[in-house]
Design a protein around this motif. Structure first.
Motif, PDB file in Angstrom:
ATOM      1  N   LEU A  58       0.835  -1.203   0.000  1.00  0.00           N
ATOM      2  CA  LEU A  58       0.000   0.000   0.000  1.00  0.00           C
ATOM      3  C   LEU A  58       0.872   1.256   0.000  1.00  0.00           C
ATOM      4  O   LEU A  58       0.642   2.188  -0.768  1.00  0.00           O
ATOM      5  CB  LEU A  58      -0.913  -0.008   1.224  1.00  0.00           C
ATOM      6  N   LEU A  59       1.899   1.257   0.855  1.00  0.00           N
ATOM      7  CA  LEU A  59       2.785   2.419   0.909  1.00  0.00           C
ATOM      8  C   LEU A  59       3.541   2.606  -0.410  1.00  0.00           C
ATOM      9  O   LEU A  59       3.761   3.736  -0.871  1.00  0.00           O
ATOM     10  CB  LEU A  59       3.780   2.274   2.062  1.00  0.00           C
ATOM     11  N   SER A  60       3.941   1.518  -1.018  1.00  0.00           N
ATOM     12  CA  SER A  60       4.665   1.606  -2.291  1.00  0.00           C
ATOM     13  C   SER A  60       3.794   2.243  -3.370  1.00  0.00           C
ATOM     14  O   SER A  60       4.238   3.147  -4.109  1.00  0.00           O
ATOM     15  CB  SER A  60       5.123   0.219  -2.734  1.00  0.00           C
ATOM     16  N   TRP A  61       2.565   1.771  -3.459  1.00  0.00           N
ATOM     17  CA  TRP A  61       1.674   2.321  -4.499  1.00  0.00           C
ATOM     18  C   TRP A  61       1.292   3.771  -4.199  1.00  0.00           C
ATOM     19  O   TRP A  61       1.125   4.571  -5.123  1.00  0.00           O
ATOM     20  CB  TRP A  61       0.416   1.458  -4.625  1.00  0.00           C
ATOM     21  N   ILE A  62       1.165   4.122  -2.918  1.00  0.00           N
ATOM     22  CA  ILE A  62       0.906   5.527  -2.569  1.00  0.00           C
ATOM     23  C   ILE A  62       2.092   6.399  -2.990  1.00  0.00           C
ATOM     24  O   ILE A  62       1.928   7.521  -3.479  1.00  0.00           O
ATOM     25  CB  ILE A  62       0.615   5.673  -1.064  1.00  0.00           C
ATOM     26  N   GLY A  63       3.310   5.894  -2.825  1.00  0.00           N
ATOM     27  CA  GLY A  63       4.495   6.626  -3.280  1.00  0.00           C
ATOM     28  C   GLY A  63       4.489   6.822  -4.788  1.00  0.00           C
ATOM     29  O   GLY A  63       4.857   7.902  -5.294  1.00  0.00           O
ATOM     30  N   VAL A  64       4.062   5.777  -5.512  1.00  0.00           N
ATOM     31  CA  VAL A  64       3.962   5.906  -6.964  1.00  0.00           C
ATOM     32  C   VAL A  64       2.940   6.977  -7.337  1.00  0.00           C
ATOM     33  O   VAL A  64       3.167   7.812  -8.230  1.00  0.00           O
ATOM     34  CB  VAL A  64       3.579   4.551  -7.591  1.00  0.00           C
ATOM     35  N   LEU A  65       1.792   6.980  -6.631  1.00  0.00           N
ATOM     36  CA  LEU A  65       0.768   7.998  -6.880  1.00  0.00           C
ATOM     37  C   LEU A  65       1.321   9.405  -6.616  1.00  0.00           C
ATOM     38  O   LEU A  65       1.065  10.340  -7.383  1.00  0.00           O
ATOM     39  CB  LEU A  65      -0.445   7.751  -5.980  1.00  0.00           C
ATOM     40  N   ALA A  66       2.090   9.567  -5.532  1.00  0.00           N
ATOM     41  CA  ALA A  66       2.666  10.876  -5.213  1.00  0.00           C
ATOM     42  C   ALA A  66       3.611  11.336  -6.321  1.00  0.00           C
ATOM     43  O   ALA A  66       3.595  12.503  -6.730  1.00  0.00           O
ATOM     44  CB  ALA A  66       3.398  10.814  -3.878  1.00  0.00           C
ATOM     45  N   ALA A  67       4.427  10.425  -6.821  1.00  0.00           N
ATOM     46  CA  ALA A  67       5.347  10.770  -7.905  1.00  0.00           C
ATOM     47  C   ALA A  67       4.578  11.173  -9.165  1.00  0.00           C
ATOM     48  O   ALA A  67       4.961  12.119  -9.870  1.00  0.00           O
ATOM     49  CB  ALA A  67       6.272   9.589  -8.203  1.00  0.00           C
ATOM     50  N   VAL A  68       3.490  10.461  -9.443  1.00  0.00           N
ATOM     51  CA  VAL A  68       2.674  10.803 -10.613  1.00  0.00           C
ATOM     52  C   VAL A  68       2.080  12.202 -10.459  1.00  0.00           C
ATOM     53  O   VAL A  68       2.065  12.993 -11.413  1.00  0.00           O
ATOM     54  CB  VAL A  68       1.562   9.754 -10.818  1.00  0.00           C
ATOM     55  N   PHE A  69       1.624  12.538  -9.249  1.00  0.00           N
ATOM     56  CA  PHE A  69       1.031  13.863  -9.052  1.00  0.00           C
ATOM     57  C   PHE A  69       2.075  14.976  -9.187  1.00  0.00           C
ATOM     58  O   PHE A  69       1.779  16.062  -9.689  1.00  0.00           O
ATOM     59  CB  PHE A  69       0.352  13.938  -7.685  1.00  0.00           C
ATOM     60  N   VAL A  70       3.319  14.718  -8.750  1.00  0.00           N
ATOM     61  CA  VAL A  70       4.378  15.705  -8.938  1.00  0.00           C
ATOM     62  C   VAL A  70       4.635  15.927 -10.427  1.00  0.00           C
ATOM     63  O   VAL A  70       4.759  17.063 -10.906  1.00  0.00           O
ATOM     64  CB  VAL A  70       5.673  15.253  -8.227  1.00  0.00           C
ATOM     65  N   ALA A  71       4.703  14.821 -11.172  1.00  0.00           N
ATOM     66  CA  ALA A  71       4.912  14.925 -12.625  1.00  0.00           C
ATOM     67  C   ALA A  71       3.741  15.646 -13.292  1.00  0.00           C
ATOM     68  O   ALA A  71       3.934  16.461 -14.209  1.00  0.00           O
ATOM     69  CB  ALA A  71       5.091  13.536 -13.234  1.00  0.00           C
ATOM     70  N   LEU A  72       2.519  15.356 -12.804  1.00  0.00           N
ATOM     71  CA  LEU A  72       1.333  16.037 -13.351  1.00  0.00           C
ATOM     72  C   LEU A  72       1.432  17.542 -13.144  1.00  0.00           C
ATOM     73  O   LEU A  72       1.171  18.331 -14.059  1.00  0.00           O
ATOM     74  CB  LEU A  72       0.067  15.521 -12.663  1.00  0.00           C
ATOM     75  N   SER A  73       1.815  17.953 -11.946  1.00  0.00           N
ATOM     76  CA  SER A  73       1.879  19.371 -11.630  1.00  0.00           C
ATOM     77  C   SER A  73       2.909  20.084 -12.500  1.00  0.00           C
ATOM     78  O   SER A  73       2.628  21.147 -13.069  1.00  0.00           O
ATOM     79  CB  SER A  73       2.224  19.549 -10.144  1.00  0.00           C
ATOM     80  N   LEU A  74       4.101  19.500 -12.614  1.00  0.00           N
ATOM     81  CA  LEU A  74       5.158  20.145 -13.397  1.00  0.00           C
ATOM     82  C   LEU A  74       4.815  20.189 -14.877  1.00  0.00           C
ATOM     83  O   LEU A  74       5.023  21.214 -15.550  1.00  0.00           O
ATOM     84  CB  LEU A  74       6.482  19.402 -13.175  1.00  0.00           C
ATOM     85  N   SER A  75       4.302  19.087 -15.410  1.00  0.00           N
ATOM     86  CA  SER A  75       3.990  19.058 -16.841  1.00  0.00           C
ATOM     87  C   SER A  75       2.872  20.038 -17.178  1.00  0.00           C
ATOM     88  O   SER A  75       2.922  20.722 -18.208  1.00  0.00           O
ATOM     89  CB  SER A  75       3.601  17.641 -17.278  1.00  0.00           C
ATOM     90  N   PHE A  76       1.865  20.138 -16.305  1.00  0.00           N
ATOM     91  CA  PHE A  76       0.782  21.087 -16.553  1.00  0.00           C
ATOM     92  C   PHE A  76       1.305  22.520 -16.514  1.00  0.00           C
ATOM     93  O   PHE A  76       0.988  23.341 -17.375  1.00  0.00           O
ATOM     94  CB  PHE A  76      -0.312  20.910 -15.506  1.00  0.00           C
ATOM     95  N   ARG A  77       2.144  22.820 -15.524  1.00  0.00           N
ATOM     96  CA  ARG A  77       2.676  24.169 -15.362  1.00  0.00           C
ATOM     97  C   ARG A  77       3.475  24.605 -16.592  1.00  0.00           C
ATOM     98  O   ARG A  77       3.247  25.682 -17.153  1.00  0.00           O
ATOM     99  CB  ARG A  77       3.547  24.224 -14.119  1.00  0.00           C
ATOM    100  N   PHE A  78       4.403  23.757 -17.004  1.00  0.00           N
ATOM    101  CA  PHE A  78       5.276  24.161 -18.108  1.00  0.00           C
ATOM    102  C   PHE A  78       4.581  24.050 -19.464  1.00  0.00           C
ATOM    103  O   PHE A  78       4.927  24.772 -20.400  1.00  0.00           O
ATOM    104  CB  PHE A  78       6.562  23.339 -18.079  1.00  0.00           C
ATOM    105  N   SER A  79       3.598  23.177 -19.574  1.00  0.00           N
ATOM    106  CA  SER A  79       2.813  23.115 -20.813  1.00  0.00           C
ATOM    107  C   SER A  79       2.017  24.396 -21.001  1.00  0.00           C
ATOM    108  O   SER A  79       2.017  24.992 -22.088  1.00  0.00           O
ATOM    109  CB  SER A  79       1.863  21.922 -20.773  1.00  0.00           C
ATOM    110  N   LEU A  80       1.354  24.856 -19.936  1.00  0.00           N
ATOM    111  CA  LEU A  80       0.566  26.077 -20.028  1.00  0.00           C
ATOM    112  C   LEU A  80       1.467  27.286 -20.276  1.00  0.00           C
ATOM    113  O   LEU A  80       1.129  28.174 -21.062  1.00  0.00           O
ATOM    114  CB  LEU A  80      -0.232  26.279 -18.741  1.00  0.00           C
TER     115      LEU A  80
END
Length: 563
Positions: A58-80
C-alpha cells in the motif's frame, strides 16, 4: 482567395512558434497520460493492496501515486507556460505584420477603414489568432488523453474501450459541425465591434470640431446606432457559443452515463473486479475533460479563423500604387520635376525644384495643393505626365528609400503619445544630436518647452491634443526638419502661429534647409518671402513663376497671398 490568405495567417502563426507549440503539446500530452494513470493506479491499490491488507505494498503504491502527481503538476505548469508564450508571441508577430503593412510606403492597407477599426484588428483579432497556439496543444493533449483513456478502458474492459473509441469521433464531428454558426457569427461580431471602435476613435479625434458646430446629439446618435449593432452581433455570437457549449456538455454527459452504466453492469456480473470498476468510473470521469474541452477548443479555433480572415484582408490589400523596385541613387542631388502632370485637380502642371532650391508653391484653389502633395508623396500616380527625382520616375523607386529621400510633411500631421523630445527625434535624428537641437531651434520648440511643466521631457497625449494648435505645428515642423531629407515638402506649416513667430519660423526653415531642396506649399507671405522662387498655380496649371516680390504685382496672386 480569402480562405487561402486566412489559412496562411493561421499557418504562419503556428509555424512561427512551432517550438513552443511542440513543447506545450508534448508536456500537455504527458499531463493527460498521467491524469489517465491515476484512476488505474487507484484501482491497482484497491485490488493489490487494500484487498490483501499488505501495508508495504500500500505504501509503495501511494508513493507511486505521489510521484505521478508531482509529474502532473510540473507538466501542466510548463505546458501552459509554453502555450501562453506561443500565443502572445504569435499575436505580437501578427500585430507587427499589420503595422508594417499599414505603414508601407505603397499604402492601400486601410481600405477605407477607420483608424479605430484597424486598431481593433491589430489588438482583438491578433490576440484571437495567437490563441490558436494555445488551443492546438490543448486539443492535442485532449486527443492523447482520450486515446490513453480508451486504451486503459480496453485493458479494464474491451467493451468499455470500444465504446469510447466509437463515440469519440462522433463527438468530434458534432463539435466541428456545431461550431460553424459560431465562426460565422464571430466574424460578424468582430466586424461590428471594430466598426464601433473606429467610430468612437473618430468621434474622440474630432471632439472639438463636433462641439464647435453643436453636433453632439448627431454624433451620439451615430455612435449609439453603431454600438447597438455591435451589441446585437455580440449577443448572437454569445448565443451560438452557449448553444455549442450546452450541446457538447449534454452529449458528453449522456456518453459518460452510458459508460458508467455499462461498467456497473459488468462489475455486477463479475466480469471485472471492484478495483477495475473503480478504475473504470475514474476513467469515465477523467474523460469528461478531454471530451468537453473539444467544445472550448472548437470555439477558439472558430474565432481564430474569423479573426485570421480579417487580418488577411488587411495584409493582402493591394497597394494604393504599384510598388517600385529601383534603388534611390546616392547621394541624392534633390532635383524634383513635374512634367505635364494630370492628377486630381491638376491639369498639366510642369514645374522644377532645382537641387538646394527653396521653392514656394502658391495654389489659388486648395484642391490643387492637395493634388500636388498627393503626387509628390506618391499616394497616387498621375493619370498623365511624370514626377521624377534626379531624373528617375517616382513610380519606379523603392518605397521606403523614396520616402526617406523625399519627405512630404502634411499640414495635419499627427504627433505621437510621448515626450516632446521623442516626437521631434522620431524624424530620424538622435535624441541629443546637433541636427535635433538645430531643428528644434528653427521651429521655436524651445518656446513650446518653456511653457510646459517638464520642458522637452513633458509627455503629451495622443495626437498632441494636450498642446495648442500652434505648439503642435511647431513640434511637427521640427520633426520634419530633424529628418534631414534631401528633399522636404511642407504644407502650410505656420497657419496656427502669430505673425512674429511665423517670420522666425520662415528664417529657421531657410537656415536649416540651406543646400537641401525644399518645397513649401503655402500662402504665407513670410514663408514665400524667403523662397528662392515661387510658382503660382491657378485652375490646375502653372500661371506664373518668379520671386515673391515680383509676383505680388499680379492681382490674382496678391488676392491669394495678402488677403
Amino acid at each position: 482567395m480569402k480562405t487561402v490568405h486566412q489559412t496562411g495567417v493561421l499557418r504562419q502563426a503556428v509555424t512561427g512558434q512551432w517550438r513552443s507549440v511542440t513543447v506545450a503539446s508534448v508536456l500537455g500530452a504527458a499531463h493527460q497520460a498521467g491524469e489517465a494513470a491515476v484512476p488505474l493506479l487507484i484501482g491497482v491499490v484497491i485490488d493489490e493492496a487494500v484487498r490483501t491488507g499488505a501495508g508495504g505494498r500500500l505504501l509503495s503504491w501511494i508513493g507511486v501515486l505521489a510521484a505521478v502527481f508531482v509529474a502532473l503538476s510540473l507538466s501542466f505548469r510548463f505546458s501552459l507556460r509554453s502555450g501562453e508564450k506561443a500565443s502572445h508571441l504569435a499575436a505580437h508577430e501578427v500585430r507587427s505584420a499589420l503595422a508594417a503593412r499599414v505603414l508601407s510606403a505603397d499604402g492601400g492597407a486601410t481600405g477605407g477603414r477607420l483608424s479605430g477599426e484597424l486598431a481593433g484588428i491589430a489588438t482583438g483579432d491578433a490576440q484571437r489568432v495567437g490563441q490558436v497556439n494555445l488551443a492546438l496543444p490543448i486539443a492535442f493533449s485532449a486527443v492523447v488523453g482520450l486515446l490513453v483513456g480508451a486504451v486503459a478502458l480496453l485493458r479494464v474492459s474491451p467493451v468499455l474501450g470500444l465504446l469510447v473509441l466509437v463515440a469519440a469521433p462522433v463527438l468530434l464531428g458534432l463539435a466541428h459541425v456545431l461550431g460553424k454558426p459560431l465562426e460565422r457569427r464571430s466574424d460578424a461580431e468582430q466586424d461590428r465591434a471594430a466598426l464601433a471602435s473606429g467610430v468612437a476613435a473618430d468621434l474622440v479625434a474630432g471632439l472639438r470640431a463636433v462641439k464647435g458646430i453643436g453636433a453632439e446629439a448627431t454624433a451620439a446618435r451615430r455612435y449609439r446606432a453603431t454600438s447597438r449593432s455591435s451589441m446585437a452581433a455580440a449577443v448572437r455570437a454569445a448565443r451560438s457559443r452557449a448553444g455549442l457549449d450546452g450541446s457538447m456538455l449534454a452529449m458528453t454527459g449522456v456518453f459518460l452515463a452510458v459508460v458508467a452504466l455499462v461498467g456497473g453492469h459488468l462489475a455486477a456480473s463479475g466480469a471485472i473486479t471492484v478495483g477495475r470498476l473503480v478504475a473504470a468510473v475514474g476513467l469515465a470521469q477523467f474523460l469528461l475533460w478531454p471530451l468537453s474541452v473539444f467544445s472550448w477548443v472548437n470555439g477558439l479555433l472558430a474565432q481564430g479563423r474569423a479573426s485570421a480572415a480579417r487580418v488577411a484582408e488587411v495584409l493582402a490589400a493591394p497597394p494604393a500604387v504599384p510598388p517600385g523596385t529601383t534603388p534611390v541613387p546616392t547621394p541624392v542631388a534633390g532635383r524634383v520635376e513635374l512634367t505635364d502632370v494630370v492628377s486630381g485637380s491638376l491639369r498639366g502642371v510642369s514645374l522644377t525644384a532645382e537641387p538646394g532650391e527653396l521653392l514656394g508653391v502658391v495654389a489659388r484653389d486648395p484642391a490643387d495643393a492637395v493634388s500636388l502633395l498627393a503626387v509628390l508623396a506618391r499616394e497616387v500616380d498621375p493619370e498623365r505626365g511624370a514626377v521624377t527625382l534626379d531624373g528617375l520616375p517616382l513610380s519606379t523607386l523603392e518605397g521606403a528609400a523614396r520616402r526617406s529621400a523625399l519627405l512630404v510633411a502634411a499640414h495635419d500631421a499627427d504627433l505621437f503619445e510621448g515626450t516632446v523630445r521623442d516626437n521631434v527625434a522620431a524624424g530620424g535624428a538622435g535624441t541629443d544630436g546637433a541636427r535635433l537641437r538645430e531643428a528644434m531651434a528653427a521651429a521655436r520648440v524651445d518656446d513650446v518647452a518653456r511653457a510646459l511643466p517638464d520642458g522637452l521631457d513633458t509627455v503629451i497625449t495622443e495626437r498632441g491634443r494636450s498642446l495648442s494648435g500652434g505648439q503642435r505645428q511647431r513640434v511637427a515642423l521640427a520633426r520634419a526638419l530633424a529628418a534631414g531629407s534631401p528633399v522636404l515638402v511642407v504644407h502650410d506649416p505656420t497657419t496656427a502661429v502669430d505673425a512674429v513667430t511665423e517670420v522666425s519660423l520662415a528664417g529657421g526653415i531657410r537656415r536649416v534647409r540651406a543646400g537641401l531642396t525644399t518645397i513649401v506649399v503655402a500662402t504665407s507671405p513670410a514663408l514665400l518671402a524667403v523662397a528662392d522662387r515661387v510658382v503660382f498655380l491657378a485652375s490646375g496649371v502653372v500661371v506664373s513663376s518668379g520671386a515673391h516680390a515680383d509676383l505680388v504685382a499680379d492681382e490674382d496672386y496678391r488676392l491669394v497671398v495678402l488677403s
